[in-house]
Design a protein around this motif. Structure first.
Motif, PDB file in Angstrom:
ATOM      1  N   ALA A  31       0.835  -1.210   0.000  1.00 17.65           N
ATOM      2  CA  ALA A  31       0.000   0.000   0.000  1.00 17.65           C
ATOM      3  C   ALA A  31       0.867   1.256   0.000  1.00 17.65           C
ATOM      4  O   ALA A  31       0.558   2.233  -0.696  1.00 17.65           O
ATOM      5  N   ALA A  32       1.970   1.225   0.735  1.00 20.87           N
ATOM      6  CA  ALA A  32       2.859   2.378   0.794  1.00 20.87           C
ATOM      7  C   ALA A  32       3.623   2.581  -0.515  1.00 20.87           C
ATOM      8  O   ALA A  32       3.850   3.716  -0.941  1.00 20.87           O
ATOM      9  N   MET A  33       3.995   1.484  -1.163  1.00 20.76           N
ATOM     10  CA  MET A  33       4.801   1.568  -2.382  1.00 20.76           C
ATOM     11  C   MET A  33       3.967   1.728  -3.652  1.00 20.76           C
ATOM     12  O   MET A  33       4.498   2.105  -4.696  1.00 20.76           O
ATOM     13  N   ARG A  34       2.671   1.449  -3.580  1.00 20.39           N
ATOM     14  CA  ARG A  34       1.826   1.389  -4.770  1.00 20.39           C
ATOM     15  C   ARG A  34       1.860   2.654  -5.637  1.00 20.39           C
ATOM     16  O   ARG A  34       2.003   2.542  -6.857  1.00 20.39           O
ATOM     17  N   PRO A  35       1.727   3.847  -5.075  1.00 22.77           N
ATOM     18  CA  PRO A  35       1.738   5.041  -5.946  1.00 22.77           C
ATOM     19  C   PRO A  35       3.031   5.185  -6.760  1.00 22.77           C
ATOM     20  O   PRO A  35       2.984   5.471  -7.964  1.00 22.77           O
ATOM     21  N   LYS A  36       4.172   4.966  -6.123  1.00 23.33           N
ATOM     22  CA  LYS A  36       5.447   5.078  -6.836  1.00 23.33           C
ATOM     23  C   LYS A  36       5.587   3.977  -7.875  1.00 23.33           C
ATOM     24  O   LYS A  36       6.065   4.213  -8.987  1.00 23.33           O
ATOM     25  N   LEU A  37       5.176   2.768  -7.508  1.00 18.84           N
ATOM     26  CA  LEU A  37       5.245   1.662  -8.459  1.00 18.84           C
ATOM     27  C   LEU A  37       4.331   1.903  -9.659  1.00 18.84           C
ATOM     28  O   LEU A  37       4.697   1.591 -10.794  1.00 18.84           O
ATOM     29  N   HIS A  38       3.161   2.472  -9.405  1.00 18.25           N
ATOM     30  CA  HIS A  38       2.238   2.754 -10.504  1.00 18.25           C
ATOM     31  C   HIS A  38       2.832   3.791 -11.456  1.00 18.25           C
ATOM     32  O   HIS A  38       2.773   3.617 -12.676  1.00 18.25           O
ATOM     33  N   ARG A  39       3.405   4.833 -10.920  1.00 17.39           N
ATOM     34  CA  ARG A  39       4.041   5.846 -11.785  1.00 17.39           C
ATOM     35  C   ARG A  39       5.174   5.230 -12.592  1.00 17.39           C
ATOM     36  O   ARG A  39       5.315   5.499 -13.787  1.00 17.39           O
ATOM     37  N   TYR A  40       5.971   4.381 -11.957  1.00 17.73           N
ATOM     38  CA  TYR A  40       7.074   3.727 -12.664  1.00 17.73           C
ATOM     39  C   TYR A  40       6.550   2.846 -13.791  1.00 17.73           C
ATOM     40  O   TYR A  40       7.035   2.903 -14.924  1.00 17.73           O
ATOM     41  N   CYS A  41       5.545   2.027 -13.483  1.00 20.22           N
ATOM     42  CA  CYS A  41       4.981   1.130 -14.498  1.00 20.22           C
ATOM     43  C   CYS A  41       4.355   1.924 -15.641  1.00 20.22           C
ATOM     44  O   CYS A  41       4.497   1.547 -16.809  1.00 20.22           O
ATOM     45  N   ALA A  42       3.668   3.004 -15.313  1.00 16.88           N
ATOM     46  CA  ALA A  42       3.038   3.828 -16.347  1.00 16.88           C
ATOM     47  C   ALA A  42       4.094   4.430 -17.274  1.00 16.88           C
ATOM     48  O   ALA A  42       3.916   4.457 -18.496  1.00 16.88           O
ATOM     49  N   ARG A  43       5.188   4.901 -16.715  1.00 18.52           N
ATOM     50  CA  ARG A  43       6.274   5.443 -17.551  1.00 18.52           C
ATOM     51  C   ARG A  43       6.905   4.338 -18.382  1.00 18.52           C
ATOM     52  O   ARG A  43       7.253   4.545 -19.554  1.00 18.52           O
ATOM     53  N   MET A  44       7.050   3.159 -17.803  1.00 17.24           N
ATOM     54  CA  MET A  44       7.697   2.050 -18.484  1.00 17.24           C
ATOM     55  C   MET A  44       6.908   1.614 -19.723  1.00 17.24           C
ATOM     56  O   MET A  44       7.497   1.343 -20.767  1.00 17.24           O
ATOM     57  N   VAL A  45       5.577   1.561 -19.609  1.00 14.49           N
ATOM     58  CA  VAL A  45       4.765   1.089 -20.726  1.00 14.49           C
ATOM     59  C   VAL A  45       4.155   2.224 -21.542  1.00 14.49           C
ATOM     60  O   VAL A  45       3.575   1.985 -22.598  1.00 14.49           O
ATOM     61  N   GLY A  46       4.262   3.459 -21.067  1.00 13.54           N
ATOM     62  CA  GLY A  46       3.786   4.616 -21.820  1.00 13.54           C
ATOM     63  C   GLY A  46       2.303   4.894 -21.709  1.00 13.54           C
ATOM     64  O   GLY A  46       1.753   5.650 -22.501  1.00 13.54           O
ATOM     65  N   SER A  47       1.619   4.287 -20.719  1.00 12.93           N
ATOM     66  CA  SER A  47       0.185   4.485 -20.549  1.00 12.93           C
ATOM     67  C   SER A  47      -0.183   4.255 -19.093  1.00 12.93           C
ATOM     68  O   SER A  47       0.248   3.270 -18.489  1.00 12.93           O
ATOM     69  N   VAL A  48      -0.996   5.169 -18.563  1.00 16.56           N
ATOM     70  CA  VAL A  48      -1.435   5.029 -17.177  1.00 16.56           C
ATOM     71  C   VAL A  48      -2.289   3.770 -17.009  1.00 16.56           C
ATOM     72  O   VAL A  48      -2.139   3.025 -16.039  1.00 16.56           O
ATOM     73  N   ILE A  49      -3.162   3.525 -17.959  1.00 22.25           N
ATOM     74  CA  ILE A  49      -4.056   2.361 -17.867  1.00 22.25           C
ATOM     75  C   ILE A  49      -3.260   1.065 -17.983  1.00 22.25           C
ATOM     76  O   ILE A  49      -3.452   0.134 -17.189  1.00 22.25           O
ATOM     77  N   ASP A  50      -2.367   0.985 -18.953  1.00 24.27           N
ATOM     78  CA  ASP A  50      -1.545  -0.213 -19.092  1.00 24.27           C
ATOM     79  C   ASP A  50      -0.599  -0.368 -17.903  1.00 24.27           C
ATOM     80  O   ASP A  50      -0.311  -1.483 -17.466  1.00 24.27           O
ATOM     81  N   GLY A  51      -0.126   0.750 -17.365  1.00 27.03           N
ATOM     82  CA  GLY A  51       0.717   0.711 -16.175  1.00 27.03           C
ATOM     83  C   GLY A  51      -0.015   0.115 -14.993  1.00 27.03           C
ATOM     84  O   GLY A  51       0.562  -0.624 -14.193  1.00 27.03           O
ATOM     85  N   GLU A  52      -1.308   0.411 -14.874  1.00 25.57           N
ATOM     86  CA  GLU A  52      -2.126  -0.158 -13.807  1.00 25.57           C
ATOM     87  C   GLU A  52      -2.227  -1.671 -13.967  1.00 25.57           C
ATOM     88  O   GLU A  52      -2.130  -2.413 -12.991  1.00 25.57           O
ATOM     89  N   ASP A  53      -2.400  -2.137 -15.195  1.00 26.97           N
ATOM     90  CA  ASP A  53      -2.464  -3.584 -15.445  1.00 26.97           C
ATOM     91  C   ASP A  53      -1.151  -4.265 -15.073  1.00 26.97           C
ATOM     92  O   ASP A  53      -1.147  -5.319 -14.432  1.00 26.97           O
TER      93      ASP A  53
END
Length: 58
Positions: free
Chosen positions: A18-40
């Motif tokens: 829960a504490a790491m989720r926001p940072k991980l989500h931003r990282y994943c979104a940047r990695m795949v180029g989409s906020v929605i795909d980053g969430e997946d």
């Protein structure tokens, strides 16, 4: 019914994720180029982390 104490490993990983989720989500979104795909990607990674922790029995 089994009561899980708050100091258990399950509680610790929930709190950590829960504490790491926001940072991980931003990282994943940047990695795949989409906020929605980053969430997946993030959800898949979190599921694998929780399953691995459960298998390890920690």
């Amino acid at each position: 019914m089994t009561v899980v104490p708050e100091t258990s490993a399950a509680f610790d990983i929930d709190r950590l994720l829960a504490a790491m989720r926001p940072k991980l989500h931003r990282y994943c979104a940047r990695m795949v180029g989409s906020v929605i795909d980053g969430e997946d990607v993030l959800q898949d990674a979190l599921i694998k982390a929780v399953e691995a922790q459960a298998i390890a029995g920690a």
